[in-house]
Design a protein around this motif. Structure first.
Motif, PDB file in Angstrom:
ATOM      1  N   GLN A 206       0.811  -1.221   0.000  1.00  0.00           N
ATOM      2  CA  GLN A 206       0.000   0.000   0.000  1.00  0.00           C
ATOM      3  C   GLN A 206       0.844   1.271   0.000  1.00  0.00           C
ATOM      4  N   GLY A 207       2.048   1.193   0.549  1.00  0.00           N
ATOM      5  CA  GLY A 207       2.946   2.332   0.544  1.00  0.00           C
ATOM      6  C   GLY A 207       2.573   3.411   1.544  1.00  0.00           C
ATOM      7  N   ARG A 208       3.322   4.505   1.483  1.00  0.00           N
ATOM      8  CA  ARG A 208       3.079   5.626   2.395  1.00  0.00           C
ATOM      9  C   ARG A 208       1.705   6.246   2.147  1.00  0.00           C
ATOM     10  N   ARG A 209       1.140   6.819   3.207  1.00  0.00           N
ATOM     11  CA  ARG A 209      -0.196   7.412   3.113  1.00  0.00           C
ATOM     12  C   ARG A 209      -0.285   8.451   2.005  1.00  0.00           C
ATOM     13  N   ARG A 210       0.749   9.246   1.832  1.00  0.00           N
ATOM     14  CA  ARG A 210       0.679  10.371   0.896  1.00  0.00           C
ATOM     15  C   ARG A 210       0.513   9.934  -0.554  1.00  0.00           C
ATOM     16  N   ILE A 211       0.945   8.716  -0.899  1.00  0.00           N
ATOM     17  CA  ILE A 211       0.852   8.329  -2.305  1.00  0.00           C
ATOM     18  C   ILE A 211      -0.594   8.062  -2.727  1.00  0.00           C
ATOM     19  N   THR A 212      -1.492   7.892  -1.761  1.00  0.00           N
ATOM     20  CA  THR A 212      -2.909   7.715  -2.104  1.00  0.00           C
ATOM     21  C   THR A 212      -3.715   8.986  -1.865  1.00  0.00           C
ATOM     22  N   LEU A 213      -3.054  10.060  -1.459  1.00  0.00           N
ATOM     23  CA  LEU A 213      -3.743  11.332  -1.215  1.00  0.00           C
ATOM     24  C   LEU A 213      -3.431  12.387  -2.275  1.00  0.00           C
ATOM     25  N   VAL A 214      -2.272  12.274  -2.924  1.00  0.00           N
ATOM     26  CA  VAL A 214      -1.870  13.306  -3.876  1.00  0.00           C
ATOM     27  C   VAL A 214      -2.300  13.001  -5.314  1.00  0.00           C
ATOM     28  N   PRO A 215      -2.011  11.819  -5.859  1.00  0.00           N
ATOM     29  CA  PRO A 215      -2.448  11.543  -7.241  1.00  0.00           C
ATOM     30  C   PRO A 215      -3.966  11.597  -7.377  1.00  0.00           C
ATOM     31  N   ASP A 216      -4.426  11.926  -8.586  1.00  0.00           N
ATOM     32  CA  ASP A 216      -5.849  12.160  -8.816  1.00  0.00           C
ATOM     33  C   ASP A 216      -6.634  10.881  -9.091  1.00  0.00           C
ATOM     34  N   HIS A 217      -5.951   9.756  -9.264  1.00  0.00           N
ATOM     35  CA  HIS A 217      -6.606   8.501  -9.645  1.00  0.00           C
ATOM     36  C   HIS A 217      -6.015   7.363  -8.817  1.00  0.00           C
ATOM     37  N   HIS A 218      -6.862   6.691  -8.041  1.00  0.00           N
ATOM     38  CA  HIS A 218      -6.427   5.595  -7.174  1.00  0.00           C
ATOM     39  C   HIS A 218      -7.161   4.322  -7.567  1.00  0.00           C
ATOM     40  N   VAL A 219      -6.394   3.276  -7.864  1.00  0.00           N
ATOM     41  CA  VAL A 219      -6.955   1.953  -8.106  1.00  0.00           C
ATOM     42  C   VAL A 219      -6.566   1.068  -6.930  1.00  0.00           C
TER      43      VAL A 219
END
Length: 210
Positions: free
Chosen positions: A138-151
């Motif tokens: 899942q990685g760091r929290r920020r990588i799912t908060l900044v990009p505009d598209h999450h799969v």
């Protein structure tokens, strides 16, 4: 005397005559609402995810690489953020540039990435919520908060529970928990909905069997 001291003083006075060995009041809260099979629980999750405007996909494990390739291509993603231990075969057919989750990544660099693909820790059917805990897939929290598209990939039925109490039993409270119910959205006092303010505007959830 501070406000805090006054409040605590009132609490102490209110409890002054309570026996020290008196058992606390037990409340019989429901752990889940209704009895459902594993299949029904997954169906409820899918319904509630869609109700929150997430885009839900279903597939079996062998179809996952092809499905992820199609989703990223449909979004026009030229780059994709990859957690450190995302299963390699998930993106084996994807031609987009991989951007690996690193501590040195700046917010500006993350903002230039088109999509992020992650696993999840657990998904809650009754609330349509996905929980991330910063695990290597899942990685760091920020990588799912900044990009505009999450799969986000959810393994069913293993990672799906009915209720929040059941989810909490699976989670480590010392980890950085991110609870996601649909794409990022907020409303002002006039109820004008704005998406993408504090997270991705597009959330796609893949429910994978097997």
């Amino acid at each position: 005397m501070s406000s805090r001291e006054r409040v605590l003083g009132r609490v102490r006075r209110a409890l002054a005559h309570v026996p020290a060995d008196e058992a606390p009041l037990a409340r019989d809260y429901l752990r889940e609402h209704g009895r459902r099979s594993a299949e029904e629980t997954v169906e409820l999750l899918a319904e509630n995810l869609a109700d929150y405007r997430a885009i839900v996909h279903r597939c079996v494990d062998g179809q996952l690489p092809e499905l992820l390739t199609r989703l990223l291509a449909a979004h026009g993603s030229g780059s994709v953020l990859v957690p450190p231990e995302l299963p390699a075969y998930w993106l084996a057919a994807v031609h987009a540039t991989r951007v690996h989750d690193r501590a040195v990544n700046t917010p500006q660099e993350l903002d230039r990435v088109d999509s992020v693909v992650t696993g999840c820790a657990v998904a809650v059917a009754e609330t349509g919520t996905i929980v991330l805990d910063g695990s290597p897939d899942q990685g760091r929290r920020r990588i799912t908060l900044v990009p505009d598209h999450h799969v986000c990939v959810v393994r069913v039925p293993d990672q799906v529970v009915s209720s929040v109490p059941q989810a909490l039993e699976r989670l480590d409270p010392t980890r950085p928990l991110t609870w996601i119910s649909g794409p990022s959205a907020t409303s002002d006092i006039e109820l004008d909905r704005v998406e993408g303010v504090h997270g991705p505007r597009t959330l796609e959830v893949v429910l994978v069997e097997g």
